[in-house]
Scaffold this motif. Structure first.
Motif, short mmCIF file in Angstrom:
data_model
loop_
_atom_site.label_atom_id
_atom_site.label_comp_id
_atom_site.label_asym_id
_atom_site.label_seq_id
_atom_site.Cartn_x
_atom_site.Cartn_y
_atom_site.Cartn_z
N ASP A 179 0.83 -1.19 0.00
CA ASP A 179 0.00 0.00 0.00
C ASP A 179 0.88 1.25 0.00
O ASP A 179 2.01 1.21 0.49
N ASP A 180 0.33 2.34 -0.52
CA ASP A 180 1.02 3.65 -0.49
C ASP A 180 2.43 3.54 -1.06
O ASP A 180 3.36 4.19 -0.57
N GLU A 236 -3.99 4.28 -7.04
CA GLU A 236 -4.95 4.75 -6.04
C GLU A 236 -5.30 6.21 -6.30
O GLU A 236 -4.48 6.97 -6.81
CA CA Z 1 -3.16 3.55 0.07
#
Ligand code: CA
Ligand code: C2E
Ligand code: CA
Ligand code: CA
Length: 279
Positions: A179-180, A236
């Motif tokens: 993530d990220d 995202e």
């Molecule tokens: Ca994220």
């Protein structure tokens, strides 16, 4: 790119209000939240770019505080981590999300992958693999339909323990994503060693597209690297059609963001799945 990173803060109690509440009071509230069914999940679609179909969703937890209304997870997740409450809360999230994914599958015959956020503290919990196994067994969800989202920081923390935990999860058969991606540690070495299915490009890189040429370069580089490593890329925070078109040109596999769909209720996802009428 002046709005980059801006949150939908108006929907939530102000962070100042939250700061004024004592930590202890908020903690007591959070403890009760689980018991009193104040937590619920929303689901944000992940769209396959070539087919434009929903192939997965990300579960995002919400807290409806009896007096304060909706509290943002960016406020209460850090507190939950600090107090250790993230472990029971995370277990509830995992179980609820697995149950929901299985329910959609029963009703629509669509295999929708469920992505669940896992905080560092949950990842370090020695019972993690047991919790994952029982959530899958109790709900009947296939392991390949569960994806755990970890951050770079979580993975980089303690290499030996991390490898052991990842090996347990790999044996269960669940998928992992980062993530990220691009905002944490910059070491790329772990990408070779860990069996990761997907990289999620952080929305701070997507946000300035298509104008921001630096973010464009970073986005292209992440996609090229991920594909070279046989990984899938999720962008995202896709908010505009221009961003979607550019990401499609770049060969991005999956997209997630307000342009494709906000986080919504399980029923709403269900209707979208039925509406797509594939199979
Ligand atoms: Ca994220
Ligand atoms: P995240 O995992 O990076 O989740 C994506 C966040 O971006 C979500 O915020 C989502 O609503 C928001 N978002 C999605 N599309 C867009 C877009 O197009 N533009 C913008 N500006 N934002 C978009 P949310 O739901 O407020 O969650 C914030 C963070 O809280 C999450 O960031 C995650 O780190 C954490 N979180 C949420 N649910 C859970 C959970 O169940 N467990 C854990 N450990 N953390 C969670
Ligand atoms: Ca996430
Ligand atoms: Ca984040």
């Amino acid at each position: 790119a002046k709005n980059c990173g801006k949150n939908n803060a108006k929907l939530y109690s102000s962070s100042l209000t939250m700061q004024i509440m004592s930590h202890v009071k908020l903690e007591v509230g959070l403890r009760k939240a689980l018991r009193n069914n104040e937590l619920f999940l929303l689901y944000q679609p992940q769209i396959d770019v070539p087919s434009a179909e929903i192939v997965g969703v990300e579960a995002l937890v919400r807290w409806r505080h009896p007096e304060r209304g909706l509290v943002s997870p960016t406020e209460f997740i850090p507190l939950a981590e600090e107090t250790g409450l993230i472990v029971p809360i995370g277990e509830w999230v995992l179980r609820t999300a697995c149950k929901q994914a299985r329910e959609w599958q029963r009703q629509t015959h669509r295999a929708v992958r469920m992505a669940v956020n896992l905080s560092a503290k949950q990842f370090k919990d020695e019972n993690l693999s047991q919790i994952v196994i029982s959530a899958l067994q109790e709900t009947g969800l296939e392991p390949r339909l569960l994806e755990l989202e970890l951050t770079e920081g979580t993975l980089m923390d303690d290499a030996k323990a991390t490898l052991a935990t990842l090996e347990q999860l790999r044996r269960i058969g669940v998928y992992l994503s980062i993530d990220d991606f691009g905002t944490g540690y910059s070491s790329m070495n772990y990408l070779k060693r860990f069996d990761v299915r997907a990289l999620k490009i952080d929305r701070s890189f997507i946000c300035g597209l298509p104008q921001d040429s630096e973010n464009a370069a970073i986005t292209r580089a992440i996609i090229a690297m991920a594909h070279g490593l046989k990984m899938v890329v999720v962008a995202e925070g896709v908010e505009t059609d221009e961003q979607l078109v550019l990401l499609q040109q770049y060969g991005c596999d999956l997209v997630q963001g307000y342009h494709l769909g906000h986080p919504v209720s399980a029923e709403s996802i269900m209707q979208q799945l039925v509406g797509e009428a594939v199979d």
